[in-house]
Structure formats: C-alpha cells, structure tokens
Design a protein around this motif. Sequence first.
Motif, mmCIF file in Angstrom:
data_model
loop_
_atom_site.group_PDB
_atom_site.id
_atom_site.type_symbol
_atom_site.label_atom_id
_atom_site.label_comp_id
_atom_site.label_asym_id
_atom_site.label_seq_id
_atom_site.Cartn_x
_atom_site.Cartn_y
_atom_site.Cartn_z
ATOM 1 N N LEU A 191 3.479 -82.754 16.782
ATOM 2 C CA LEU A 191 4.602 -82.104 17.441
ATOM 3 C C LEU A 191 4.712 -80.648 17.011
ATOM 4 N N PHE A 192 4.654 -80.397 15.719
ATOM 5 C CA PHE A 192 4.800 -79.019 15.244
ATOM 6 C C PHE A 192 3.547 -78.194 15.505
ATOM 7 N N ARG A 193 2.396 -78.846 15.533
ATOM 8 C CA ARG A 193 1.175 -78.112 15.868
ATOM 9 C C ARG A 193 1.268 -77.543 17.277
ATOM 10 N N ARG A 194 1.785 -78.334 18.208
ATOM 11 C CA ARG A 194 1.914 -77.874 19.591
ATOM 12 C C ARG A 194 2.964 -76.776 19.721
ATOM 13 N N LEU A 195 4.103 -76.956 19.049
ATOM 14 C CA LEU A 195 5.129 -75.913 19.108
ATOM 15 C C LEU A 195 4.629 -74.612 18.492
ATOM 16 N N SER A 196 3.856 -74.718 17.423
ATOM 17 C CA SER A 196 3.344 -73.519 16.756
ATOM 18 C C SER A 196 2.305 -72.803 17.606
ATOM 19 N N TYR A 211 15.281 -73.062 25.409
ATOM 20 C CA TYR A 211 14.577 -72.723 26.640
ATOM 21 C C TYR A 211 13.903 -73.893 27.349
ATOM 22 N N VAL A 212 13.726 -75.022 26.684
ATOM 23 C CA VAL A 212 13.063 -76.160 27.314
ATOM 24 C C VAL A 212 13.933 -77.409 27.270
ATOM 25 N N CYS A 213 14.269 -77.862 26.086
ATOM 26 C CA CYS A 213 15.046 -79.096 25.933
ATOM 27 C C CYS A 213 16.535 -78.778 26.031
ATOM 28 N N LYS A 214 16.913 -78.231 27.177
ATOM 29 C CA LYS A 214 18.281 -77.748 27.391
ATOM 30 C C LYS A 214 19.251 -78.913 27.549
ATOM 31 N N ARG A 242 6.111 -83.461 25.581
ATOM 32 C CA ARG A 242 6.676 -84.485 26.462
ATOM 33 C C ARG A 242 6.191 -85.883 26.106
ATOM 34 N N ASP A 243 4.885 -86.035 25.885
ATOM 35 C CA ASP A 243 4.326 -87.360 25.632
ATOM 36 C C ASP A 243 4.681 -87.899 24.248
ATOM 37 N N LEU A 244 5.175 -87.031 23.373
ATOM 38 C CA LEU A 244 5.572 -87.449 22.025
ATOM 39 C C LEU A 244 7.066 -87.772 21.945
ATOM 40 N N CYS A 245 7.807 -87.354 22.955
ATOM 41 C CA CYS A 245 9.269 -87.416 22.920
ATOM 42 C C CYS A 245 9.788 -88.796 23.294
ATOM 43 N N ALA A 246 10.807 -89.258 22.575
ATOM 44 C CA ALA A 246 11.393 -90.579 22.809
ATOM 45 C C ALA A 246 12.526 -90.559 23.819
ATOM 46 N N PHE A 247 12.870 -89.392 24.361
ATOM 47 C CA PHE A 247 13.986 -89.280 25.304
ATOM 48 C C PHE A 247 13.689 -90.102 26.562
ATOM 49 N N PRO A 248 14.543 -91.068 26.911
ATOM 50 C CA PRO A 248 14.244 -91.955 28.040
ATOM 51 C C PRO A 248 14.517 -91.352 29.413
ATOM 52 N N ASP A 249 15.341 -90.317 29.476
ATOM 53 C CA ASP A 249 15.767 -89.768 30.769
ATOM 54 C C ASP A 249 15.083 -88.441 31.079
ATOM 55 N N LYS A 250 13.779 -88.411 30.978
ATOM 56 C CA LYS A 250 13.037 -87.171 31.209
ATOM 57 C C LYS A 250 13.163 -86.740 32.669
ATOM 58 N N THR A 251 13.290 -85.422 32.861
ATOM 59 C CA THR A 251 13.355 -84.889 34.217
ATOM 60 C C THR A 251 11.957 -84.844 34.818
#
Length: 228
Positions: free
Chosen positions: A9-14, A185-188, A200-209
């Motif tokens: 996750l942090f590798r991608r953000l970096s 700017y992204v996960c608003k 996105r593929d790492l995120c546990a949020f069930p209600d992705k747009t």
Amino acid sequence: MKKAWVEELFRRLSERDPEPRTELDYTNPFTLLVAVVLSAQATDAGVNRATRTLFAVADTPAAMVALGEDGIREHIRTIGLYRTKAANVFRLSQILLETHGGEVPRRREELEALPGVGRKTANVVLNVAFGEPTIAVDTHIFRVANRTGLAPGKTPEAVEQGLLKVVPGAWRLHAHHWLILHGRYVCKARRPDCPLCPVRDLCAFPDKTTAEAMAGPRRGPLARPDPA
C-alpha cells in the motif's frame, strides 16, 4: 494485518509522490506552528491566503507579539474562528518568548501546553519541522485508515496508535502526508474516486464507486489542486 499488504500500500502511494509535503505555506518552525494552529476547521488554501500577508510582517514570535492581537486578527479575519485563533497565536508567541527563548520546542508536552495546540498540531510540527516519524490524524487520515482497513479505530488517537503499530519504520516519516493527500484528493468523504485509486485492490471499503458513477473532470491520485 499482513506486513506485505501494508508495504505494498505505501509502496504504491510513494510511487505517486516520493517526497510529499504539507500544503501549508511556511518559512520556519514558528510560521509552520502558526499555520497549523490557524488550519483548524479551515482549508489549507484559505490559511495560505491569510498568512501570506501575516508572515510578511510577522514571521517570528517577537514580531507577532509586536503586531498585537488586534493586528493578527486583521490579517486572519477571513479564516473561521479568527478571533479565538488570533488570541491563541498572540499568547503562544508570548509563551515562546518567555519560556522557550523564542524557539519552537521539540518536545510534545511543551508543544501541547501552548494555546491552540493539541495532539494533532503537535504531531504535524514534530513531523514537518523536526523530522519526527509522527502521524497526525485528521479527518482525511481517519477516513482512509478506517475505509481501507489499515488501522480501524473509533477515535483519532485510536487510529494514530493503530497506524504507529502497522506502518513500517521505512514508511513512517511520510505516512502522514501520503494518507492525508490520498484522503483529500482520492478517498474523499462523499464520493471517493475509486476508479483512479492506486490501492483499490488492497482496500477493504465495500462501497467502492465505479467509473460510470464518477462524473466531471478528474485529477490524478495525489495531484494537487490547480493554482488559483
């Protein structure tokens, strides 16, 4: 929480922003401290507009005290809660002169003893001004940590402690800025831009747009706003 998951996750953000920086304008630890105090319940852009003139005439505790509470108020009156904030900035400037030789202290306890300075503000100053690997949890980081499953918690301090446990040391110095910019700017809050999310593929949020749900112009995952 798997270490490999967090590392990725942090590798991608970096990769998107290798050297993230605060969006508050400042020139020294004192002006950073003042800017962060003023940023409570205000946007960074709004604070920067106000401090542009304020810091031009008062960029040290002595100059701020000489300007006076009324003078400070005139420069920041476009910011919410400006009367209380002007009083805090004036008094903390006095305390810095009286107790700390005009310098911003590097100890959390001393920072949090200043008017208008809480744990979040202290963490920002320690991280940005002094290079401490602290994580200041604001509304953006609180949201991202809970949505992704990175560090769920019911309070900002619970999220902070969770992040300090799971974020590897190699990523901790910039973790605060990667997460806040991702949340800004992204996960608003109202409509996260999941189609452009690098994790996105790492995120546990069930209600992705979906892409279809996202209308209007888009920005890159960690893009800054266009200059005013």
